[in-house]
Motif scaffolding. Structure first.
Motif, PDB file in Angstrom:
ATOM      1  N   VAL A 182       0.883  11.816  -7.601  1.00  0.00           N
ATOM      2  CA  VAL A 182      -0.179  10.992  -8.232  1.00  0.00           C
ATOM      3  C   VAL A 182      -1.287  11.934  -8.640  1.00  0.00           C
ATOM      4  CG1 VAL A 182      -1.184  10.396  -6.092  1.00  0.00           C
ATOM      5  CG2 VAL A 182      -1.556   9.044  -7.943  1.00  0.00           C
ATOM      6  N   ILE A 221       1.202   8.181 -11.881  1.00  0.00           N
ATOM      7  CA  ILE A 221       2.057   8.165 -10.858  1.00  0.00           C
ATOM      8  C   ILE A 221       3.454   8.872 -11.416  1.00  0.00           C
ATOM      9  CG2 ILE A 221       3.388   7.069  -9.319  1.00  0.00           C
ATOM     10  CD1 ILE A 221       1.006   5.003  -8.986  1.00  0.00           C
ATOM     11  N   GLY A 234       0.285   5.945  -0.463  1.00  0.00           N
ATOM     12  CA  GLY A 234      -0.430   7.205  -0.431  1.00  0.00           C
ATOM     13  C   GLY A 234      -0.456   7.961   0.713  1.00  0.00           C
ATOM     14  N   HIS A 239      -6.882   1.368  -6.864  1.00  0.00           N
ATOM     15  CA  HIS A 239      -6.015   0.403  -7.539  1.00  0.00           C
ATOM     16  C   HIS A 239      -4.964   1.266  -8.425  1.00  0.00           C
ATOM     17  CE1 HIS A 239      -3.869  -2.663  -9.626  1.00  0.00           C
ATOM     18  NE2 HIS A 239      -4.658  -3.751  -8.989  1.00  0.00           N
ATOM     19  N   SER A 240      -3.650   1.198  -8.235  1.00  0.00           N
ATOM     20  CA  SER A 240      -2.664   1.979  -8.592  1.00  0.00           C
ATOM     21  C   SER A 240      -2.720   1.875 -10.047  1.00  0.00           C
ATOM     22  CB  SER A 240      -1.236   1.604  -8.162  1.00  0.00           C
ATOM     23  OG  SER A 240      -0.873   0.383  -8.494  1.00  0.00           O
ATOM     24  N   VAL A 289      -5.361   6.775 -13.587  1.00  0.00           N
ATOM     25  CA  VAL A 289      -4.252   6.950 -12.418  1.00  0.00           C
ATOM     26  C   VAL A 289      -2.636   7.176 -12.934  1.00  0.00           C
ATOM     27  CG1 VAL A 289      -3.026   6.018 -10.433  1.00  0.00           C
ATOM     28  CG2 VAL A 289      -5.466   5.759 -10.834  1.00  0.00           C
ATOM     29  N   ILE A 322       4.244   5.177  -3.321  1.00  0.00           N
ATOM     30  CA  ILE A 322       3.313   4.980  -4.592  1.00  0.00           C
ATOM     31  C   ILE A 322       3.980   4.485  -5.846  1.00  0.00           C
ATOM     32  CG2 ILE A 322       1.769   7.008  -3.885  1.00  0.00           C
ATOM     33  CD1 ILE A 322       3.075   8.700  -5.740  1.00  0.00           C
ATOM     34  N   TRP A 375       0.740  -1.398   0.012  1.00  0.00           N
ATOM     35  CA  TRP A 375      -0.049   0.190   0.111  1.00  0.00           C
ATOM     36  C   TRP A 375       0.922   1.277   0.191  1.00  0.00           C
ATOM     37  CZ3 TRP A 375      -5.526   0.402   1.248  1.00  0.00           C
ATOM     38  CH2 TRP A 375      -6.116  -0.849   1.204  1.00  0.00           C
ATOM     39  N   ALA A 397       3.458   0.760  -5.067  1.00  0.00           N
ATOM     40  CA  ALA A 397       2.200   0.348  -4.402  1.00  0.00           C
ATOM     41  C   ALA A 397       1.318  -0.475  -5.395  1.00  0.00           C
ATOM     42  CB  ALA A 397       1.581   1.589  -3.722  1.00  0.00           C
ATOM     43  N   ASP A 398       0.632  -1.486  -4.968  1.00  0.00           N
ATOM     44  CA  ASP A 398      -0.461  -2.093  -5.722  1.00  0.00           C
ATOM     45  C   ASP A 398      -1.833  -1.429  -5.586  1.00  0.00           C
ATOM     46  OD1 ASP A 398       0.974  -4.575  -6.258  1.00  0.00           O
ATOM     47  OD2 ASP A 398       1.241  -4.761  -4.332  1.00  0.00           O
ATOM     48  N   HIS A 399      -1.888  -0.875  -4.040  1.00  0.00           N
ATOM     49  CA  HIS A 399      -3.188  -0.071  -3.998  1.00  0.00           C
ATOM     50  C   HIS A 399      -2.969   1.152  -3.278  1.00  0.00           C
ATOM     51  CE1 HIS A 399      -5.406  -3.360  -5.265  1.00  0.00           C
ATOM     52  NE2 HIS A 399      -6.510  -2.830  -4.892  1.00  0.00           N
ATOM     53  N   LEU A 400      -3.649   2.228  -3.474  1.00  0.00           N
ATOM     54  CA  LEU A 400      -3.419   3.623  -3.074  1.00  0.00           C
ATOM     55  C   LEU A 400      -4.622   3.796  -2.171  1.00  0.00           C
ATOM     56  CD1 LEU A 400      -2.197   5.625  -6.342  1.00  0.00           C
ATOM     57  CD2 LEU A 400      -0.904   4.458  -4.642  1.00  0.00           C
TER      58      LEU A 400
END
Length: 411
Positions: A212, A195, A133, A187-188, A193, A163, A131, A166-169
């Motif tokens: 992001v 980044i 963010g 979901h990144s 999205v 970020i 994770w 990360a797989d998820h934010l």
């Protein structure tokens, strides 16, 4: 809308059966030892820490806090704090990255209902999510617009930890029609999205920080965890405890950096030479100045550590109180964490700076990498100024004012 009036809170200890604290502390030490072997070269290369995250994932540390019945390690917050500190002593940036991951991956417990929290953590454990963010207030907030069947997220967050890997934010966004701040999971890799690793800090370079941007990103209702409002009519004392829980992770990072630089300086001093008396080896009882500096820094760091231990016990006790926690109890816990933050900030800055004096001109060698400790500590403390926390402590002591609900910029 996904906003729950009664947060799920932490899982009871009886429901968190896992390998046990001793196991995770051993895993944390082993992982820290592994990271320490190439810490200097990795920091100087400054690459996005995909390899480092893979090491954390392989060790099982990414799922450490998730209850065992949901597929995680079943550990508690005191254990997570100890692991973050161990990792930070070896690599401050990876300690920050892991601390941020723990904070964000556990956020559903505080802001969502029990069913949604369990769903998020079960999937996170099954897919070994990393994770990134952050929930800190932004000058230009992200906006969430209601649409049929969900929401649309727009805006730019100028800095967020983790970020790049990360797989998820998990981010803070405000409802366009009411201005209410909400915790949102995205979901990144979702369309819209973007980044960017454009944050060029001189320290904590492996914390995978960047900006992001969200361009009309669709958000389902179940991806809105709950309210981040500081209004006591909305935010329960238990949900408010998210602030000291996250800020205490920052304390562990700073203490880890302080302990890490002292440990490396001690080892180097035992084979080096005194900058004040070249004929005396550093660390020798013949050199009173060296011994005095080591004594001062040891006392400073141990004192900050003792205060952090008190704060940790207070946070753990507050979590155990669950829905019975009161705002007055929350305030006492938050103030104690603020005191620990101020002490850890001073210990990290003093230790990382004065350790260079002990070693002398040889500490300027990039090959030795002693500068990374100072750069990491200074960067971290710039994002989380101790002056703010000292003001909260003073206002509480003098006026009995409850500290504001402030979420960490860099857990």
């Amino acid at each position: 809308m996904g906003v729950a009036t009664a947060p799920s809170g932490p899982a009871p200890e009886s429901d968190r059966s896992g390998p046990g604290r001793a196991h995770w502390l051993r895993v944390g030490r082993e992982t820290a030892d592994d990271l320490a072997t190439d810490a200097v070269t990795r920091e100087q290369a400054g690459k996005a820490p995909f390899d480092e995250v893979a090491r954390l994932r392989e060790a099982g540390l990414l799922t450490l806090l998730i209850p065992a019945e949901l597929g995680g390690g079943g550990a508690d917050w005191p254990t997570a704090y100890a692991v973050v500190r161990e990792i930070a002593a070896a690599d401050g940036a990876i300690g920050q990255l892991l601390g941020c991951h723990y904070f964000l991956s556990s956020s559903a417990r505080f802001f969502a209902g029990p069913a949604l929290a369990a769903q998020v953590e079960r999937q996170s454990a099954a897919e070994q999510w990393c994770w990134g963010g952050g929930f800190a207030h932004q000058e230009l907030p992200l906006t969430l617009v209601r649409k049929a069947g969900g929401y649309v997220l727009d805006g730019r967050q100028s800095y967020a930890t983790g970020i790049l890997v990360a797989d998820h934010l998990a981010v803070r966004a405000e409802l366009a029609d009411t201005g209410e701040p909400l915790a949102v999971v995205v979901h990144s890799a979702r369309h819209g999205v973007r980044i960017d690793g454009d944050v060029d800090t001189f320290g904590q370079r492996l914390a995978a920080g960047g900006s992001v941007e969200f361009d009309a990103v669709p958000v389902a209702s179940h991806d809105v965890l709950g309210s981040l409002s500081a209004d006591e009519d909305v935010l329960s004392p238990l949900a408010a405890l998210t602030s000291p829980v996250g800020r205490l992770l920052s304390v562990q990072v700073l203490l880890g950096i302080a302990e890490g630089v002292l440990a490396e300086a001690r080892e180097y001093s035992r084979v080096g030479h005194s900058p004040w008396h070249p004929a005396w080896p550093d660390g020798s009882p013949q050199d009173p100045q060296v011994l005095t500096v080591y004594g001062e820094l040891t006392v400073l760091t141990r004192s900050a550590s003792a205060l952090a231990d008190q704060a940790r016990e207070a946070v753990h006790g507050g979590l155990a109180r669950g829905e019975d926690l009161t705002y007055d109890e929350y305030a006492e816990i938050s103030v104690l964490v603020a005191m620990a933050e101020a002490a850890a900030s001073r210990a990290a800055q003093e230790s990382t700076s004065r350790a260079l004096d002990i070693i002398g001109s040889r500490s300027a060698s990039s090959r030795l990498g002693f500068d990374r400790f100072w750069r990491n500590a200074r960067t971290h403390t710039l994002y989380e100024p101790a002056a703010h926390r000292l003001r909260d402590v003073g206002d509480y002591f003098l006026n009995g004012a409850h500290p504001p609900f402030v979420l960490p910029v860099r857990p």
